[in-house]
Design an enzyme around this catalytic site. Structure first.
Site, PDB file in Angstrom:
ATOM      1  N   PHE A  11       0.991  -0.829  -0.151  1.00  0.00           N
ATOM      2  CA  PHE A  11       0.341   0.451   0.237  1.00  0.00           C
ATOM      3  C   PHE A  11       0.793   1.046   0.022  1.00  0.00           C
ATOM      4  CE2 PHE A  11      -2.145   3.759   2.661  1.00  0.00           C
ATOM      5  CZ  PHE A  11      -3.251   3.074   1.077  1.00  0.00           C
ATOM      6  N   LYS A  67      -4.824   3.280   9.318  1.00  0.00           N
ATOM      7  CA  LYS A  67      -5.563   3.075   9.860  1.00  0.00           C
ATOM      8  C   LYS A  67      -5.361   2.127  10.243  1.00  0.00           C
ATOM      9  CE  LYS A  67      -7.617   2.097   6.334  1.00  0.00           C
ATOM     10  NZ  LYS A  67      -7.716   0.430   5.850  1.00  0.00           N
TER      11      LYS A  67
END
Length: 327
Positions: A15, A98
């Site tokens: 990511f 998160k």
């Protein structure tokens, strides 16, 4: 003009490679200065677009570097709190993926360290930086669709890979932590309300990990229903249904990646209009807002307290599902 904020990325995650390291590299006022990774070979694809980055094969060594002002943390979920604390103790601002914690109470430690050091520590909740969700919030506040009665959110993708960290309990995997933060956080941000009760929670588990969750909740002025799943075809939508109109956000979470950033507003007579945001890059905006807050003291749109509110709702969903199973 203040000096650019020099970022170190703590972990060579996919990511980070596809989105956040590139966003840091491209954001105004930010420099992608360093990468900490267990193997220098993992730095090769990062160097393809940022050839001058320093590479550390020791996380603590990067935190100790005087050439780093801020740290972006894309590590597995169960490591977020400890490495965020270590980074602040080393004098670095922190932008952490998160969920920033696995339990709401754990965020209190981050809040205390933030207040003690005066550093910025924030959860990387990119959707609040996108103007489409900000526009929804403003439309609701202005009464564009009358009294809000119901919010419905769906978010799913299919990830059956048992080796993926999202499917491993020891790394803090699970659908609620990975994407429930979006389904709950977008409703909280857009309405400014907090849930008062979880009225239904049904969780499907595989290998000790929640892979699908269906949730109903009561907020002070509206009802909420949502589902998240890591075992369904890719889908995302947020719907805000009022007495005199409906607002639909077709790509509320991965805008510009999974689909166009558009808001569809329909009034009580069936008249429909669409507002589009075709050029916005929410990851870049997130970094630029972080830089402005860290260097100039500008208000940041998603505080640790905001993140704690979403995690508290996730905690409440787990408890409600457990209670239902026991009863």
């Amino acid at each position: 003009m203040s000096k650019p904020l020099r970022f170190g990325v703590l972990g060579a995650s996919d990511f980070a490679l596809r989105h956040m390291a590139r966003a840091i590299h491209e954001a105004e006022g930010a420099v992608f200065a360093a990468l900490a990774t267990s193997s220098e070979d993992k730095a090769t694809p990062f160097r393809a677009f940022a050839p001058d980055i320093a590479v550390f094969t020791d996380y603590d060594a990067m935190l100790a570097s005087e050439g780093i002002d801020a740290v972006y943390i894309p590590l597995p979920n169960h490591l977020h709190v400890d490495w965020s604390l270590k980074a602040m103790e080393a004098g670095k601002h922190v932008l952490c993926e998160k969920p920033i914690a696995m339990k709401a109470a754990e965020i209190d430690r981050l809040i205390a360290k933030r207040d003690e050091t005066g550093l910025l520590c924030a959860e990387a909740f990119m959707i609040v930086h996108h103007p489409q969700l900000q526009r929804v919030r403003d439309l609701l506040a202005a009464g564009e669709i009358g009294r809000l009665e119901r919010v419905e959110v769906g978010f799913s993708f299919d990830n059956p890979d048992v080796t993926n960290i999202r499917n491993r309990p020891e790394t803090g995997g699970g659908a609620l932590g990975d994407i429930g933060v979006y389904a709950f956080g977008c409703a909280r941000f857009a309405t400014g309300e907090e849930p008062v009760a979880i009225t239904h929670a049904e969780i499907t588990r595989e290998n000790g990990v929640d892979v699908t969750a269906e949730v109903s909740a009561r907020f002070p002025s509206f009802g909420y229903h949502g589902y998240v799943s890591m075992r369904m075809a890719p889908f995302q939508e947020a719907r805000f249904h009022g007495r005199s109109g409906v607002i639909v956000v077709k790509t509320p979470f991965n805008a510009g990646v999974a689909g166009l950033a558009e808001i569809e507003i329909t009034d009580g007579q069936g008249t429909r209009r669409v507002e589009s945001f075709p050029t916005v890059r929410q990851y870049v905006m997130q970094v630029e807002n972080f830089v402005c807050s860290a260097t100039e003291g500008a208000s940041y749109p998603w505080s640790l307290e905001d993140a704690k509110g979403t995690q508290a709702m996730i905690d409440a969903v787990f408890k409600a599902a457990f209670d239902a199973d026991q009863g």
